[in-house]
Write a protein that holds these residues in place. Structure first.
Motif, PDB file in Angstrom:
ATOM      1  N   ILE A 178      23.856   8.006  29.517  1.00 36.24           N
ATOM      2  CA  ILE A 178      25.182   7.629  28.866  1.00 36.24           C
ATOM      3  C   ILE A 178      24.454   5.714  28.679  1.00 36.24           C
ATOM      4  N   LEU A 179      23.333   5.579  29.608  1.00 32.48           N
ATOM      5  CA  LEU A 179      22.784   3.764  28.806  1.00 32.48           C
ATOM      6  C   LEU A 179      22.239   4.569  27.037  1.00 32.48           C
ATOM      7  N   GLY A 180      21.332   5.505  27.330  1.00 29.78           N
ATOM      8  CA  GLY A 180      20.586   6.553  25.868  1.00 29.78           C
ATOM      9  C   GLY A 180      21.445   6.265  24.936  1.00 29.78           C
ATOM     10  N   ALA A 181      23.421   6.217  24.984  1.00 27.72           N
ATOM     11  CA  ALA A 181      24.075   6.658  24.246  1.00 27.72           C
ATOM     12  C   ALA A 181      24.665   4.783  23.570  1.00 27.72           C
ATOM     13  N   HIS A 182      24.568   3.863  25.087  1.00 26.70           N
ATOM     14  CA  HIS A 182      24.748   2.923  24.717  1.00 26.70           C
ATOM     15  C   HIS A 182      23.598   1.738  23.720  1.00 26.70           C
ATOM     16  N   HIS A 183      22.287   2.469  23.512  1.00 24.78           N
ATOM     17  CA  HIS A 183      21.548   1.719  23.053  1.00 24.78           C
ATOM     18  C   HIS A 183      21.757   2.423  22.134  1.00 24.78           C
ATOM     19  N   GLU A 184      21.717   4.040  21.630  1.00 24.25           N
ATOM     20  CA  GLU A 184      21.900   4.820  19.562  1.00 24.25           C
ATOM     21  C   GLU A 184      23.061   4.066  19.507  1.00 24.25           C
ATOM     22  N   ARG A 185      24.109   3.985  19.814  1.00 23.97           N
ATOM     23  CA  ARG A 185      25.966   3.285  19.484  1.00 23.97           C
ATOM     24  C   ARG A 185      25.405   1.728  19.460  1.00 23.97           C
ATOM     25  N   ARG A 186      24.275   0.947  19.846  1.00 30.00           N
ATOM     26  CA  ARG A 186      23.733  -0.429  19.032  1.00 30.00           C
ATOM     27  C   ARG A 186      23.171  -0.165  18.271  1.00 30.00           C
ATOM     28  N   ILE A 187      22.806   0.317  17.893  1.00 35.31           N
ATOM     29  CA  ILE A 187      21.939   0.491  16.656  1.00 35.31           C
ATOM     30  C   ILE A 187      22.585   1.261  15.258  1.00 35.31           C
ATOM     31  N   LEU A 188      23.161   1.997  15.725  1.00 32.79           N
ATOM     32  CA  LEU A 188      23.937   2.364  14.595  1.00 32.79           C
ATOM     33  C   LEU A 188      25.243   1.727  14.150  1.00 32.79           C
ATOM     34  N   LEU A 189      26.158   0.576  14.693  1.00 30.01           N
ATOM     35  CA  LEU A 189      26.540  -0.190  14.763  1.00 30.01           C
ATOM     36  C   LEU A 189      26.008  -1.341  13.841  1.00 30.01           C
ATOM     37  N   THR A 190      25.123  -1.927  14.516  1.00 29.90           N
ATOM     38  CA  THR A 190      23.957  -2.668  13.814  1.00 29.90           C
ATOM     39  C   THR A 190      23.843  -2.807  12.460  1.00 29.90           C
ATOM     40  N   ASN A 191      22.942  -1.567  12.500  1.00 29.26           N
ATOM     41  CA  ASN A 191      22.181  -1.601  11.354  1.00 29.26           C
ATOM     42  C   ASN A 191      22.486  -0.721  10.162  1.00 29.26           C
ATOM     43  N   ASN A 192      23.680  -0.654  10.266  1.00 26.15           N
ATOM     44  CA  ASN A 192      25.207   0.190   9.596  1.00 26.15           C
ATOM     45  C   ASN A 192      26.302  -0.539   9.558  1.00 26.15           C
ATOM     46  N   PRO A 193      26.485  -1.554   9.332  1.00 27.45           N
ATOM     47  CA  PRO A 193      28.146  -2.279   8.940  1.00 27.45           C
ATOM     48  C   PRO A 193      28.768  -1.217   7.998  1.00 27.45           C
ATOM     49  N   HIS A 194      28.163  -1.239   6.340  1.00 26.25           N
ATOM     50  CA  HIS A 194      28.723  -0.468   5.643  1.00 26.25           C
ATOM     51  C   HIS A 194      29.466   0.565   6.084  1.00 26.25           C
ATOM     52  N   LEU A 195      29.472   1.337   6.907  1.00 26.27           N
ATOM     53  CA  LEU A 195      29.389   2.566   7.004  1.00 26.27           C
ATOM     54  C   LEU A 195      30.618   2.772   8.650  1.00 26.27           C
ATOM     55  N   THR A 196      30.485   1.610   9.490  1.00 26.16           N
ATOM     56  CA  THR A 196      31.077   1.825  10.505  1.00 26.16           C
ATOM     57  C   THR A 196      32.268   0.079  10.812  1.00 26.16           C
ATOM     58  N   ASN A 197      32.521   0.392  12.445  1.00 23.27           N
ATOM     59  CA  ASN A 197      33.197  -0.516  12.853  1.00 23.27           C
ATOM     60  C   ASN A 197      33.567  -0.436  13.491  1.00 23.27           C
TER      61      ASN A 197
END
Length: 769
Positions: A178-197
């Motif tokens: 679960i902690l790993g998923a939180h970490h990866e979610r943060r990376i994906l949304l922070t790095n890619n605001p053009h693809l995520t919301n």
């Protein structure tokens, strides 16, 4: 340069173009200064900052440099190789360091990670990028609130009294995931605001005690009392990067959700990430190509090449180009299978007797009109009739509902079982006001996808089972496979795979100076220079509509400017540019040409399902626009008329497999003519329109041969010529001698016999039975 000397000194720095080199710092002697720094190749610029008497230079690509001075941040970037160029590189490259089989999120992520570390990398995908599981998810980048509940539920089971140590280890393993998923979610949304919301999701609580309890554990009966605290804890696990969770009281909820049942105590609102999954998967693959990987879609592995002292070691794969039919070999030092739920079919080519590693679970999703989910807020039912989570989400202007959970062998077929569509519709009705109908005809599209549940067939006896993803290497062939996990953790899975490969080759790859993973810092294609104001700039600069600008920005990022440059004038006062492909959706005709030229789009079916999500949003809209897409692609790809028609037929056949407003097979019970009328009146409007008439007769197994025959039959019944068949008109038609062929077909279908029309005093005429 020394201020007293006429000519400056030139300092040569090796590997200045290396993408892993991000910052240089120079300590400069008194009365000296640095004039400039640059790279002769690699498309790299360096920006200068003077900091504490030192000179710092930060690496920027040409894309980043132009983003700060131009609306078009993609103008100066070197275009991606064409698919033809990529296939040629596959054939001609003597040997790759890493070869990935499978172009979903995880496989493309492995290719991207390996390429950014300096490894020569290739990737092949039998269909289009993200064609299978990666494009059929619930569209959430979620950290797993459900997994917290299941972990606690599993820990507090009575049988764990006899195994406390193992139970705690299981809980810790789950919590680590679960902690790993939180970490990866943060990376994906922070790095890619053009693809995520971020998307708000409301959990309706209609009682203070939930019984039967969620997860079949009595502790969770008090979930309505504890959810606010649990959600704040959930926010904290993600370092509070998401918008804060909060409570929504009934009065406000009724303003936000006027269609909901008013008998609710409160709503618990929390936030998860969301994306267009097929688009993200495509951009992972294209970013890998941008970083130097050789990436080819529609190239299928059909065999494994072997060598070594015992002829068991895998040295490459035999491929088939599924577009041209040509076969060729690709050699590599390391081969990675990333086939998701289809991984075992790849492993069967490696070893026909291989022990299974993947159990697949199918999930069905349906798409309803957007008015079921107003205000951009979704819902989550944590206690459905069979104990599953059910999401009710705004997505691409529509409402996405899912998912079910059914074990079975994976198939590529999109169409879900009708009973699962009906189950989803029944669950949706639970929270809606009694005066709101959720009809079978409201289903605009429906599909199924399979997720992999992994085990390691090469694990040593007694080794712990994985609670997340599995990475395993066959000791005989040396082939590594990766499977399991979640969309959210694709990058972590890819990193773990490449870390393992680097460790296996720590001696012979030492000269390559392989660095650590850098993907956690890098945005995907189109993300450099992106800001929330990009849609506004598109509207102002190109005269496209706001809906279209928002769609383009969230699909292409900074490359949206390139797409808009190709937009044709509309001949309208507004919007001035950008001809829509289909009314009601923001897709432009020029996107077809852009995808063909710049993104390796190859087929009509890929364009309608993956590059644009029309088929996943509205089956009928996709069917209606398919001929136009075929024409646009034929012009761009220079297809013959024969190839254009073949592509169109292939796409139409695929679209027919999606669920839609009408069941693929008629299953209602029909006992009389009134029942038949109500069955044909699919949207329960009290009349039958032409589309209902054609589609329902088709689902009953008696389709018309063409539209002309269908219109003739419809006109025979629609005596008022209003384009609507009423019950009286239908009954009158049934009693006449016209259309005996259609009546005979329907009669044979429902075992017609002469009798009455129905029940009650108004009954007259014929019945089924």
């Amino acid at each position: 340069k020394n201020e007293h000397h006429k000519h400056p000194t030139i300092l040569a720095i090796p590997k200045l173009h290396d993408r892993r080199l991000t910052m240089l710092r120079f300590s400069v002697a008194h009365k000296h200064k640095l004039l400039a720094i640059g790279a002769a190749s690699g498309g790299v610029l360096w920006t200068q900052n003077k900091h504490d008497g030192n000179y710092e230079y930060h690496r920027k690509t040409l894309l980043e440099s132009s983003a700060s001075s131009s609306l078009n941040a993609a103008a100066d970037e070197k275009p991606l190789p064409t698919r033809e160029d990529q296939v040629t590189r596959l054939k001609k490259t003597k040997i790759f360091d890493v070869l990935v089989v499978g172009g979903g999120a995880t496989g493309s992520g492995v290719a991207l990670d390996a390429a950014t570390r300096g490894l020569s990398t290739a990737l092949v995908e039998r269909g289009d990028f993200g064609n299978e599981t990666s494009s059929r998810s619930t569209k959430l980048i979620w950290a797993g609130i459900r997994y917290i509940a299941t972990a606690i539920s599993a820990l507090l089971r009575f049988h764990n009294v006899s195994r406390p140590v193992e139970a705690i280890k299981d809980f810790v393993g789950e919590f680590h995931m679960i902690l790993g998923a939180h970490h990866e979610r943060r990376i994906l949304l922070t790095n890619n605001p053009h693809l995520t919301n971020w998307v708000p999701i409301a959990i309706p609580l209609n009682s203070w005690i939930s019984w039967p309890p969620p997860f079949d554990h009595p502790l969770f009966a008090i979930a309505p009392l504890t959810l606010p605290i649990v959600m704040k804890f959930y926010d904290g696990l993600g370092s509070f990067v998401s918008p804060p969770s909060h409570i929504m009281l009934p009065r406000r909820a009724m303003r936000k959700f006027p269609q909901l049942d008013e008998d609710v105590k409160y709503f618990q609102v929390f936030y998860e990430g969301q994306h267009n999954d097929a688009r993200t998967a495509t951009y992972i693959a294209l970013t890998a190509a941008q970083e130097g990987a050789t990436v080819a879609n529609h190239v299928e592995m059909i065999g494994l090449l072997r060598g070594g002292s015992n002829d068991k070691k895998a040295t490459g794969i035999r491929c088939r180009d599924n577009l041209s039919g040509q076969e060729f070999d690709v050699h590599a030092k390391e081969i990675v299978f990333a086939g998701g739920p289809f991984t075992d079919s790849l492993r069967a080519l490696e070893d026909p007797n291989a022990k299974p590693a993947v159990a697949a679970a199918a999930g069905t999703h349906i798409v309803l009109p957007g008015y079921f989910c107003p205000g951009g807020i979704g819902m989550l039912d944590i206690n459905t009739s069979d104990g599953r989570f059910l999401f009710f989400l705004p997505w691409q202007g529509s409402t996405l509902v899912g998912t079910t959970d059914r074990k079975g062998p994976p198939v590529s077929y999109h169409g879900p079982p009708e009973e699962e569509i009906q189950w989803l519709l029944r669950e949706v009705k639970k929270y809606l006001s009694s005066d709101i109908q959720v009809r079978r005809s409201d289903v605009l599209s429906a599909w199924q996808g399979f997720r992999p549940l992994a085990s390691d067939p090469h694990a040593l006896p007694g080794a712990p089972t994985s609670r997340d993803h599995v990475i395993s290497t066959n000791p005989d062939t040396g082939v590594t496979f990766v499977t399991g996990g979640k969309w959210t953790t694709y990058r972590e899975m890819a990193k773990d795979v490449v870390d393992k490969l680097v460790k296996l080759h720590k001696d012979d790859w030492k000269a390559k100076n392989i660095g650590p993973c850098v993907t956690h810092n890098n945005p995907l294609r189109g993300g450099v220079g992106y800001s929330r104001n990009v849609p506004v700039k598109l509207v102002q600069k190109f005269g496209v509509s706001q809906d279209t600008a928002t769609h383009l920005a969230h699909t292409y990022g900074m490359y949206a400017f390139e797409v808009c440059k190709m937009a044709e004038p509309t001949t309208k006062r507004w919007p001035r540019f950008g001809n829509l492909l289909v009314e009601g959706y923001p897709y432009l005709e020029c996107e077809v040409a852009y995808a063909c030229r710049n993104e390796m789009a190859c087929t009509v079916k890929d364009m309608l399902t993956l590059r644009m999500r029309i088929a996943f949003l509205n089956k009928d809209a996709a069917i209606s626009v398919a001929p136009r897409v075929a024409d646009l692609m034929a012009k761009e790809m220079r297809w013959s008329k024969k190839e254009r028609n073949r592509q169109l037929k292939e796409a139409q056949d695929l679209l027919e497999t999606f669920g839609g407003p009408y069941p693929s097979e008629f299953s209602e019970t029909v006992t009389d003519v009134r029942d038949l009328f109500e069955a044909l009146d699919n949207d329960k409007s009290g009349y039958i329109d032409f589309t209902e008439f054609c589609d329902c007769v088709k689902s009953m197994g008696v389709p018309f041969k063409d539209d002309k025959e269908a219109m003739r039959a419809f006109s025979n019944i629609d005596t008022s010529r209003k384009g609507k068949i009423t019950l009286d008109e239908f009954v009158t038609w049934w009693e006449t001698d016209s259309d005996q062929k259609l009546k005979a077909s329907l009669g044979e279908k429902f075992k017609f016999s002469a009798g009455k029309l129905g029940e009650g005093p108004e009954s007259r005429g014929a019945a089924f039975g």
